[in-house]
Structures are given as structure tokens and as C-alpha cells.
Design a protein around this motif. Sequence first.
Motif, PDB file in Angstrom:
ATOM      1  N   ASP A 160       0.838  -1.191   0.000  1.00 10.79           N
ATOM      2  CA  ASP A 160       0.000   0.000   0.000  1.00 10.79           C
ATOM      3  C   ASP A 160       0.875   1.243   0.000  1.00 10.79           C
ATOM      4  O   ASP A 160       2.027   1.224   0.466  1.00 10.79           O
ATOM      5  N   GLU A 161       0.305   2.328  -0.489  1.00 10.38           N
ATOM      6  CA  GLU A 161       0.993   3.604  -0.425  1.00 10.38           C
ATOM      7  C   GLU A 161       0.853   4.195   0.982  1.00 10.38           C
ATOM      8  O   GLU A 161       0.014   3.778   1.774  1.00 10.38           O
ATOM      9  N   GLY A 162       1.697   5.181   1.256  1.00  8.23           N
ATOM     10  CA  GLY A 162       1.597   5.866   2.538  1.00  8.23           C
ATOM     11  C   GLY A 162       2.713   5.544   3.501  1.00  8.23           C
ATOM     12  O   GLY A 162       2.726   6.071   4.618  1.00  8.23           O
ATOM     13  N   GLY A 163       3.663   4.672   3.114  1.00  7.16           N
ATOM     14  CA  GLY A 163       4.765   4.330   4.001  1.00  7.16           C
ATOM     15  C   GLY A 163       5.984   5.201   3.747  1.00  7.16           C
ATOM     16  O   GLY A 163       5.972   6.127   2.941  1.00  7.16           O
ATOM     17  N   ILE A 164       7.064   4.904   4.470  1.00  7.08           N
ATOM     18  CA  ILE A 164       8.324   5.630   4.305  1.00  7.08           C
ATOM     19  C   ILE A 164       9.409   4.625   3.929  1.00  7.08           C
ATOM     20  O   ILE A 164       9.362   3.460   4.321  1.00  7.08           O
ATOM     21  N   TRP A 165      10.386   5.118   3.170  1.00  6.30           N
ATOM     22  CA  TRP A 165      11.508   4.291   2.727  1.00  6.30           C
ATOM     23  C   TRP A 165      12.748   4.682   3.523  1.00  6.30           C
ATOM     24  O   TRP A 165      12.975   5.852   3.816  1.00  6.30           O
ATOM     25  N   LYS A 166      13.562   3.670   3.839  1.00  8.95           N
ATOM     26  CA  LYS A 166      14.826   3.916   4.527  1.00  8.95           C
ATOM     27  C   LYS A 166      15.915   3.065   3.897  1.00  8.95           C
ATOM     28  O   LYS A 166      15.697   1.900   3.553  1.00  8.95           O
ATOM     29  N   LEU A 167      17.090   3.670   3.762  1.00  8.72           N
ATOM     30  CA  LEU A 167      18.301   2.949   3.391  1.00  8.72           C
ATOM     31  C   LEU A 167      19.116   2.795   4.661  1.00  8.72           C
ATOM     32  O   LEU A 167      19.690   3.762   5.162  1.00  8.72           O
ATOM     33  N   GLY A 168      19.104   1.581   5.206  1.00 11.68           N
ATOM     34  CA  GLY A 168      19.649   1.413   6.549  1.00 11.68           C
ATOM     35  C   GLY A 168      18.754   2.141   7.532  1.00 11.68           C
ATOM     36  O   GLY A 168      17.566   1.856   7.636  1.00 11.68           O
ATOM     37  N   ASN A 169      19.278   3.130   8.218  1.00  9.93           N
ATOM     38  CA  ASN A 169      18.477   3.955   9.132  1.00  9.93           C
ATOM     39  C   ASN A 169      18.253   5.357   8.585  1.00  9.93           C
ATOM     40  O   ASN A 169      17.746   6.227   9.301  1.00  9.93           O
ATOM     41  N   THR A 170      18.646   5.571   7.335  1.00  8.26           N
ATOM     42  CA  THR A 170      18.525   6.907   6.749  1.00  8.26           C
ATOM     43  C   THR A 170      17.211   7.026   5.988  1.00  8.26           C
ATOM     44  O   THR A 170      16.974   6.262   5.042  1.00  8.26           O
TER      45      THR A 170
END
Length: 538
Positions: free
Chosen positions: A314-324
Amino acid sequence: PMWTPEISSSGIHHFYVTYDSSGCWSKPAVVTLTVKETPMPLVNDVYLCKGVDSTYNKCIQAVPSVPGGIIKFYDSTDFSVPPLPSPGNAFCPHATQTGTLTFWVVQYANGCNSPGKKVLFTIDETPPPALYYTDTSYYSCVGKFANPLKVIPLPGYSRIEWKCPQCTPEDTGTIYYPQIDVSQPGTYLFQVRQKVNKCFSPYNIIKLAILPCDELQPKPLKRCNTDSVLNLFSVYDPGNRLHQWQDNDYTGALKDSIVDLTLPAVKGTRVFQYYNKLLYLRVDKQLYAGLPWDTSISVCENPVKADSYLRNCDEGGIWKLGNTPLLSSLVTLKPGTNIVRYIIPVTGGCKADSSQIRFLADSLPLLLTCPEPAFHSLDVGVAGLLIESTELDPVVADGCNNYTLVNSINALPSLDSTYFSLHNKAIESYEIRWIAYDPFEHRDTCYTRLTIATFKIPNLFTPNDDGVNDRWEFSLDKTPGAKVLVYNRWGNKIWEATGNVSWDGIMKNGYPAPPDAYSYVITHEGKIIYKGTVTLVR
């Protein structure tokens, strides 16, 4: 003696009759036949609405279509029986039940009956629309807003009419938004009816009570659609349960006291009311971070669109590369292992969810191997050299084959079809730098050299004073600053010269060089531009 003529039209028809007696025909006799036709009367069907029309004994009114015509009514097509009793040109069936009766109306004129005209006598009935709630009243709260009123019409209805003597005039629609004063407690009466086919129903009465209300929760009650249902009496139960829970938004999710949380219509904050108690319910949709196509994915492109490697998310989430945190699913990777996460945060009454992808980015180093320096000897008078091969191109080792290769001469990935000029010199040397890089910041550099010359350098001489080939001779005049250095087989420099080269075989220590093969280099501006060997024979 008897004959029946076939007559197809009205009017006066003449016939002539004679007979034969003893071989003689009589004088014709004239017979006149008059055919008359009576047209049907003027009459319409009757349609009555039970409960709305003032009387059900309305009559069928017929009008003679010819002067002096007499109207007769029948309940069948047998017009030989006595007609139905009727006062003049009207017939009143005195029917009270819904349904349709069929009658035939005949007109008598000029000695003839007309054909019978079929007439339908219909009594129809439309019940009032059903109330959405069966409670004694609909409720609204002082200082809030007047809750809309809703009814359930019959299938096929064509119109809904509302009336409120104390407020706005007539309105239409299954939901009515009262424009009334809710600043003070009070009770308002509303009338509503529906039209099906040709008949309006009688009015139904709805009472709307304006009450001082209390909110059951300081904040909206949070639930998730994965909770399936919510029993409102589990939040507030007065014990006696004299009234109904009412859905002020008419989401269709409320049945008795049970709210179906899975319906899309109930998503968001909705208002439910039990008499003078208000409950704000916020229902959130559970969002899912989806599943990766594979937990570990080898990639050569950079950046990558990480959401293309997820399914059912679903849309509405956040993306992280590691903890960034990332601005989007477009991720710039580093060589090696990159852990990318898609996180759905806690939303209202719904849980968090996350998905993780391990990108194995191009981790092999990028290696360049340049060819050995090249020397091309040209004929005197030639201005330059066209390279028509890849002899000067490097060998590239790269796992993903996603590199960019350029050189310092033409900024292209190859020197094939590149022209090198002598610039009016006898010798010219080009240092060639090759650079390769890829999207993962791998980078490597190597160098090679191309030397082109128009002079000829002898590879043998015989310093024995016989006047033939006694010296090793050639000229560097067209390459100012060029120097030749001669070395013995042990790497010791034994002789050097600039400008016009003329070596008689005597080493710099004054002794004759023994017969042998000697290596030499030509340098220019501190760089070796040519290497070779010369053999000395005594």
C-alpha cells in the motif's frame, strides 16, 4: 330468391332484380340498401390513487361522438345483454380495492351500435416510504448541527417529497438536510412521501428531537478495519436500551448496535448517537508494506526503484536505506550489501508493518589494463597516423559490465579511427590516459603511450674504420629537447646524445664498446618516447 351482398363501406347501395319465366326475363326491379355506421364514443381510461384521491367511486365519463348518440356500458364484449345501469353518459363502478377493471363503452346512433371501446379502470396504492430508523425520533444535539433525515423508498420510485411547516419548504431526495435552529432544545415534525408509478403515497411523519448531548469520549475512539466489527453497546450501554443507536453519517455499516468496520464507507471519523450520547469513531484502513520478490536481489543499475521489487504493498509508508530516511523509493546504492526497508507506521487503530529488501549491488572492482607503449615509424613527408584498430584500447574487467570508458585524446571509449598528427616534427609522442567508472563509484585509471616518427634508426653498425657503416647515426633535430641514452646488458648507461646522433662506438669513459647488443631509449621532456636495440659489430 335470397342473396347476401358483401358491403365494405357505409352509404346507399342500389341493386337490380329480375327473374326468368318461360324463357322471358321480367322487367328489373330496383332495390335500395342503406348501410349505416356509428363511430365509437370519446372516453379515456381512469387511474385513481388510493389514500390520496378524495373518493374511489369516480366514474368513467364518455362523450358521444355524434349528436344524439346514446352511451351504453358493458363489463364484457357480449353487447346483446342489457347494458350496465348508468346515469346518463357516466358509469361509476363503486370499486374500493386496488387493481384494474375492464369495461367496454358502446354508442348507439342512427339505429346502430358502434364497436365497443375498451376502458381500463385502475385503483393503485403507494405506501409511505419506510423510516431508516424505527426509533420514536431521530436525534440531533444542541449546538452541533441538524442531522440529516433518511427514508427507504420503494424500488422504482420516481420522487421523494419532504415538508416541514416550521422550516424550509418542500424538498426532494431520500436524504433531507433540515435547515433548522439547533441552538435550543426542541422538536420538529417533518412529512415525507414518495411517488411510484402515477401515485403519491400518504405522508409519513418523522420527529427530530434537538437534545443537550454529551460526548462519550474526549477523543475519537480508534479502531482498525481488521477488527471486523464493533458493538457500540460495549462502549456505552444505558442498561434499559430504550432507544436505537443511530448512524449520523448513514454509512450503511450500522445494524442494530453492530458496526461493520470492514466497509469502505466507514473509513475515517464517523458519528454515532444513542439518544443524547455522541460517539466519535475513527476507523483506519490497515496498510501493508507488501512482500519483496526476493529477500536478496543482485542489481547492476543505480539508482534503483525499490517499490518495483515489492508486491501487494500500500501507499503511505516511508523508505529507509539502513536507518537513513529517503524521499521516495528511488534509492542510490553503494557497492556491496544495501538494506532497504519500507515501513508503514502506526495509523490510528492499525498496526505498523514493514518489508525489507537486501540489494546486493555491484561489488566487484573495476580494473583497467592498458596496452604497452606503441611506436609507429612513418615515411618521411607523412603528416600523421590514422589508428584503424583497437591496439591502443585497454582491457576492462567489470562484473556488471555497466561501466563508462573514456580516454584523454577523444573522450570516447575507443581510439579506433583516431588520427594522430606529427605537428611538423620528426617524432611525436602522445600520452594516453584511460578512465573507467560505473554507477557504484568504482573507478580505475591506466596510461599508455603512442610514439610516431619519420626518422629511421639503424639497428646495426660496424665501427672498424673501413669507411662503411662506421657510425650509428640519425637526427633528433626536429624534436628539440629529445635525448638518446644507450645501456649495456647490465643496465649501465654507456653513452648519450642530443640533436644529431652520431656514435662511433666509444663509451663515455673513453673505451671502445665491445661487440654486443645495446638497448637504448629516446626521452623527451623527461618521458620515454621510444625504446629499441642496436647491435655493435667489430
